[in-house]
Structure formats: structure tokens, C-alpha cells
Design a protein around this motif. Sequence first.
Motif, mmCIF file in Angstrom:
data_model
loop_
_atom_site.group_PDB
_atom_site.id
_atom_site.type_symbol
_atom_site.label_atom_id
_atom_site.label_comp_id
_atom_site.label_asym_id
_atom_site.label_seq_id
_atom_site.Cartn_x
_atom_site.Cartn_y
_atom_site.Cartn_z
ATOM 1 N N TYR A 19 -46.544 -14.990 -36.573
ATOM 2 C CA TYR A 19 -45.097 -14.828 -36.552
ATOM 3 C C TYR A 19 -44.595 -14.268 -35.223
ATOM 4 O O TYR A 19 -45.165 -13.327 -34.673
ATOM 5 N N ILE A 20 -43.541 -14.870 -34.741
ATOM 6 C CA ILE A 20 -42.932 -14.467 -33.460
ATOM 7 C C ILE A 20 -42.557 -12.983 -33.488
ATOM 8 O O ILE A 20 -42.783 -12.268 -32.511
ATOM 9 N N LEU A 24 -43.479 -10.216 -30.674
ATOM 10 C CA LEU A 24 -42.440 -9.464 -29.956
ATOM 11 C C LEU A 24 -42.599 -7.966 -30.179
ATOM 12 O O LEU A 24 -42.444 -7.163 -29.257
ATOM 13 N N ASN A 25 -42.914 -7.580 -31.398
ATOM 14 C CA ASN A 25 -43.106 -6.167 -31.718
ATOM 15 C C ASN A 25 -44.286 -5.579 -30.943
ATOM 16 O O ASN A 25 -44.209 -4.454 -30.441
ATOM 17 N N ILE A 31 -44.480 -1.825 -24.122
ATOM 18 C CA ILE A 31 -43.466 -1.397 -23.160
ATOM 19 C C ILE A 31 -42.973 0.007 -23.504
ATOM 20 O O ILE A 31 -42.802 0.851 -22.616
ATOM 21 N N GLN A 32 -42.762 0.267 -24.776
ATOM 22 C CA GLN A 32 -42.317 1.593 -25.223
ATOM 23 C C GLN A 32 -43.324 2.674 -24.799
ATOM 24 O O GLN A 32 -42.929 3.721 -24.285
ATOM 25 N N ARG A 33 -44.611 2.408 -25.000
ATOM 26 C CA ARG A 33 -45.651 3.374 -24.579
ATOM 27 C C ARG A 33 -45.622 3.592 -23.075
ATOM 28 O O ARG A 33 -45.759 4.717 -22.600
ATOM 29 N N ASP A 145 -32.881 -13.701 -22.823
ATOM 30 C CA ASP A 145 -31.423 -13.625 -22.902
ATOM 31 C C ASP A 145 -30.911 -14.404 -24.118
ATOM 32 O O ASP A 145 -30.020 -13.941 -24.832
ATOM 33 N N LYS A 146 -31.498 -15.563 -24.357
ATOM 34 C CA LYS A 146 -31.085 -16.375 -25.508
ATOM 35 C C LYS A 146 -31.386 -15.647 -26.822
ATOM 36 O O LYS A 146 -30.556 -15.627 -27.735
ATOM 37 N N LEU A 147 -32.573 -15.046 -26.921
ATOM 38 C CA LEU A 147 -32.926 -14.319 -28.133
ATOM 39 C C LEU A 147 -32.019 -13.108 -28.358
ATOM 40 O O LEU A 147 -31.780 -12.705 -29.495
ATOM 41 N N ALA A 148 -31.528 -12.519 -27.276
ATOM 42 C CA ALA A 148 -30.682 -11.322 -27.389
ATOM 43 C C ALA A 148 -29.237 -11.655 -27.753
ATOM 44 O O ALA A 148 -28.495 -10.761 -28.159
#
Length: 150
Positions: A19-20, A24-25, A31-33, A145-148
Motif C-alpha cells: 500500500y502506498i 509514504l509513512n 524524515i521525521q527522525r 505536489d499533486k498528492l498534497a
Amino acid sequence: METDRKDFNPAGGFGPSRYICFKLNRVMRKIQRYYENGLSPYGITPVQFYVLSALWAGDGVKFKDLARRLDMDGSTLTGILDRMERMDLVERRDDPEDRRSLLVFLKEKARLNQMEIIGLAEKLNREIKEQFSPEDFAAFERVLDKLAEE
């Protein structure tokens, strides 16, 4: 229907990596770390960095405009700004042109390590960008950008 064998679990169907949202998660956690580790010496969180970066682009911003820039609801931003005010990073002032509005300003403490903190974010941008050809990176940004979009 064809299945990807590495992701197929006969007992329970398909695994999460199919699953996408899972992919992404995983990227967002990484990135969060990175940001949490890099920003901790400065005593700020990733979301506080986003607020600061929006204000470094120009402070004295109307609260509602700041919320829009950050794509954040007002109550969430209020809580973040409350903490940042207690840390002496920002201050809210009445808007002299509109009594119903507040302006958000940076305090001197918020400017102290600005270049080092921006450098941290730029370093991550470069590291991600280096993994792509220029064309692929441009496509990657378009997809993000499209996903956002709402």
C-alpha cells in the motif's frame, strides 16, 4: 489477478508494503527522525521548524495567513505558537489595522541559529535530490505536489 509474491501472505492476504500509504509513512518517519535528531540541539521540534521557516521568509504575518502557508488549522497553530512564545521564539501582537487579527513576529532568539537550522534542511534536500536524475526529481516534486492538493 497477479500478485507480488514477496508481499503475499497466504494467511492474511497482502502485507502492508503493498500500500502506498505504508510506503509514504515509512518515508515520513525517516524524515521525521532526521529532523528530530538534527533539531534537538536547538531545542525545537520539526513542526516548530516549519513555523520558523515560514516566518524567516517574512515575519509580522497575520495568524490566518501563517496558518494557510503551513496548511495547518488554527487551533493546532495556536498550540504551537503558545509553546513557541513560552520558549521566547515568537510573539503575537494585535494587528493595528484589524482588531480581530493577530500578527506573528519572530523574537531575537529565533534568529540566533537560523542559518545552521536552514543548513540542516538544505542538507536533507540535497541528499534526497542526489538520489534522482534532474528529470526524475522534477517528476517526484510534481507527484508530491499533486498528492498534497486538496
